[in-house]
Scaffold this motif. Structure first.
Motif, PDB file in Angstrom:
ATOM      1  N   LYS A 215       0.905  -1.156  -0.134  1.00 22.38           N
ATOM      2  CA  LYS A 215       0.109   0.082  -0.032  1.00 22.38           C
ATOM      3  C   LYS A 215       0.882   1.133   0.035  1.00 22.38           C
ATOM      4  O   LYS A 215       0.720   2.102  -0.797  1.00 22.38           O
ATOM      5  N   LEU A 216       1.893   1.351   0.738  1.00 22.84           N
ATOM      6  CA  LEU A 216       2.787   2.473   0.843  1.00 22.84           C
ATOM      7  C   LEU A 216       3.571   2.750  -0.311  1.00 22.84           C
ATOM      8  O   LEU A 216       3.532   3.677  -0.794  1.00 22.84           O
ATOM      9  N   ALA A 217       3.963   1.483  -0.965  1.00 17.30           N
ATOM     10  CA  ALA A 217       4.781   1.505  -2.414  1.00 17.30           C
ATOM     11  C   ALA A 217       3.709   2.313  -3.684  1.00 17.30           C
ATOM     12  O   ALA A 217       4.112   3.005  -4.208  1.00 17.30           O
ATOM     13  N   SER A 218       2.505   1.686  -3.509  1.00 21.93           N
ATOM     14  CA  SER A 218       1.297   2.307  -4.513  1.00 21.93           C
ATOM     15  C   SER A 218       1.189   3.595  -4.065  1.00 21.93           C
ATOM     16  O   SER A 218       1.415   4.392  -5.164  1.00 21.93           O
ATOM     17  N   GLU A 219       1.277   3.983  -3.021  1.00 21.10           N
ATOM     18  CA  GLU A 219       0.872   5.409  -2.501  1.00 21.10           C
ATOM     19  C   GLU A 219       2.186   6.479  -3.151  1.00 21.10           C
ATOM     20  O   GLU A 219       1.720   7.387  -3.494  1.00 21.10           O
ATOM     21  N   GLU A 220       3.230   6.015  -2.779  1.00 23.56           N
ATOM     22  CA  GLU A 220       4.555   6.634  -3.331  1.00 23.56           C
ATOM     23  C   GLU A 220       4.590   6.671  -4.571  1.00 23.56           C
ATOM     24  O   GLU A 220       5.141   7.817  -5.191  1.00 23.56           O
ATOM     25  N   SER A 221       4.476   5.599  -5.584  1.00 24.41           N
ATOM     26  CA  SER A 221       4.671   5.623  -6.897  1.00 24.41           C
ATOM     27  C   SER A 221       3.381   6.151  -7.561  1.00 24.41           C
ATOM     28  O   SER A 221       3.794   6.543  -8.927  1.00 24.41           O
TER      29      SER A 221
ATOM     30  N   ILE B 150      10.458   2.079   0.239  1.00 28.70           N
ATOM     31  CA  ILE B 150       9.806   2.302   1.377  1.00 28.70           C
ATOM     32  C   ILE B 150      10.511   1.797   2.374  1.00 28.70           C
ATOM     33  O   ILE B 150      10.368   2.358   3.578  1.00 28.70           O
ATOM     34  N   ILE B 151      10.984   0.458   2.195  1.00 23.83           N
ATOM     35  CA  ILE B 151      11.737  -0.117   3.347  1.00 23.83           C
ATOM     36  C   ILE B 151      12.804   0.607   3.911  1.00 23.83           C
ATOM     37  O   ILE B 151      13.050   0.653   5.070  1.00 23.83           O
ATOM     38  N   ARG B 152      13.584   1.253   3.054  1.00 22.22           N
ATOM     39  CA  ARG B 152      14.546   1.995   3.511  1.00 22.22           C
ATOM     40  C   ARG B 152      14.363   3.493   4.219  1.00 22.22           C
ATOM     41  O   ARG B 152      14.983   3.834   5.317  1.00 22.22           O
ATOM     42  N   ASP B 153      13.131   3.901   3.588  1.00 20.22           N
ATOM     43  CA  ASP B 153      12.495   5.050   4.197  1.00 20.22           C
ATOM     44  C   ASP B 153      12.075   4.848   5.476  1.00 20.22           C
ATOM     45  O   ASP B 153      12.448   5.755   6.784  1.00 20.22           O
ATOM     46  N   LEU B 154      11.428   3.649   5.809  1.00 21.66           N
ATOM     47  CA  LEU B 154      11.009   3.371   7.105  1.00 21.66           C
ATOM     48  C   LEU B 154      11.979   3.050   8.251  1.00 21.66           C
ATOM     49  O   LEU B 154      11.991   3.618   9.310  1.00 21.66           O
TER      50      LEU B 154
ATOM     51  N   CYS C 199      13.038  -9.257   0.964  1.00 23.12           N
ATOM     52  CA  CYS C 199      14.110  -9.104   1.050  1.00 23.12           C
ATOM     53  C   CYS C 199      14.869  -7.969   1.833  1.00 23.12           C
ATOM     54  O   CYS C 199      15.905  -7.681   1.604  1.00 23.12           O
ATOM     55  N   ALA C 200      14.003  -7.551   2.720  1.00 20.12           N
ATOM     56  CA  ALA C 200      14.373  -6.553   3.617  1.00 20.12           C
ATOM     57  C   ALA C 200      15.574  -6.787   4.312  1.00 20.12           C
ATOM     58  O   ALA C 200      16.548  -5.771   4.523  1.00 20.12           O
ATOM     59  N   ASP C 201      16.251  -8.188   4.769  1.00 18.64           N
ATOM     60  CA  ASP C 201      17.433  -8.458   5.288  1.00 18.64           C
ATOM     61  C   ASP C 201      18.313  -7.772   4.451  1.00 18.64           C
ATOM     62  O   ASP C 201      19.682  -7.332   5.017  1.00 18.64           O
ATOM     63  N   HIS C 202      18.249  -8.002   2.895  1.00 21.35           N
ATOM     64  CA  HIS C 202      19.419  -7.711   2.257  1.00 21.35           C
ATOM     65  C   HIS C 202      19.482  -6.238   1.890  1.00 21.35           C
ATOM     66  O   HIS C 202      20.477  -5.569   2.081  1.00 21.35           O
ATOM     67  N   ILE C 203      18.422  -5.618   1.785  1.00 21.52           N
ATOM     68  CA  ILE C 203      18.147  -4.161   1.530  1.00 21.52           C
ATOM     69  C   ILE C 203      18.755  -3.307   2.601  1.00 21.52           C
ATOM     70  O   ILE C 203      19.541  -2.238   2.289  1.00 21.52           O
ATOM     71  N   LEU C 204      18.633  -3.821   3.822  1.00 24.16           N
ATOM     72  CA  LEU C 204      19.084  -3.145   4.971  1.00 24.16           C
ATOM     73  C   LEU C 204      20.527  -3.737   5.560  1.00 24.16           C
ATOM     74  O   LEU C 204      20.748  -3.370   6.763  1.00 24.16           O
TER      75      LEU C 204
END
Length: 205
Positions: free
Chosen positions: A38-44, A95-99, A111-116
């Motif tokens: 939902k957050l990614a949809s709102e952002e994009s 979004i994951i990075r922003d949070l 893939c949040a473990d890899h992204i962060l």
């Protein structure tokens, strides 16, 4: 507890999502799962249904040379690849990075473990269970017959592993990707949460 980000990779039926919510309650922070879509949809501005169809699935060419920016770069609406699976992934990564930049939180899957991986204060968890336990949980949660539950577990875990491999070039099952792997077979979700909390309190002393 400040500066704490928890990522949870989980086998289907292992209880990873439930444990994430229990941890969030104990740590007084937010837990993000489908909310990320939902957050990614709102952002994009991209239709949420497109994110849902691509969520933790790989439909693109596995041999394609993909520029993995992990949210540092997203395509603009005038790009022909704006609604490609790769750009949808990058919006979720953004979004994951922003949070993670703004607050303590728990992020499930994607893939949040890899992204962060280079973020300070990140604890990367992998939650799994034996087949019997996963089948039992899926039958109870979704009302499936055991044979159907087993088939869905195999299909979803295979899809998650392929998604992880495509976007990280790593093996989803490799324990080296995580700080703590916990087997929920033979224990309640509350007991698993207790064990994770003990680990968190130990490493953050």
């Amino acid at each position: 507890m400040s500066g704490l980000i928890i990522t949870i990779a989980r086998g289907f039926g292992s209880g990873g999502r439930t444990i994430g919510k229990l941890l969030a309650k104990r740590l007084d922070c937010d837990c993000y799962d489908n909310d990320l879509i939902k957050l990614a949809s709102e952002e994009s501005g991209i239709n949420i249904e497109l994110f849902g169809r691509a969520d933790e699935k790989v439909k693109t060419n596995l041999f394609k040379r993909y520029n993995r920016s992990y949210g540092e770069y997203v395509l603009s609406p005038d790009s022909a690849e704006f609604v490609s699976d790769d750009n949808l992934f990058n919006y979720q990564a953004k979004i994951i990075r922003d949070l993670a930049d703004k607050k303590n939180c728990i992020i499930i899957g994607r893939c949040a473990d890899h992204i962060l991986r280079n973020y300070p204060g990140v604890i990367r968890l992998f939650v799994y269970a034996d087949e019997e336990t996963c089948v039992k949980h899926v039958v109870e949660l979704y009302g499936m017959l055991p044979a159907e539950a087993k088939k869905n577990i195999e299909k979803i875990d295979k899809s998650r592993a392929a998604y992880y491999k495509y976007y990280t070039d790593k093996n989803w099952y490799d324990v080296a990707n995580y700080d703590l792997c916990i087997n929920t077979s033979g224990m309640s979700f509350e007991e698993a949460t207790d064990a994770i909390m003990a680990y968190i309190n130990t490493v953050r002393k």
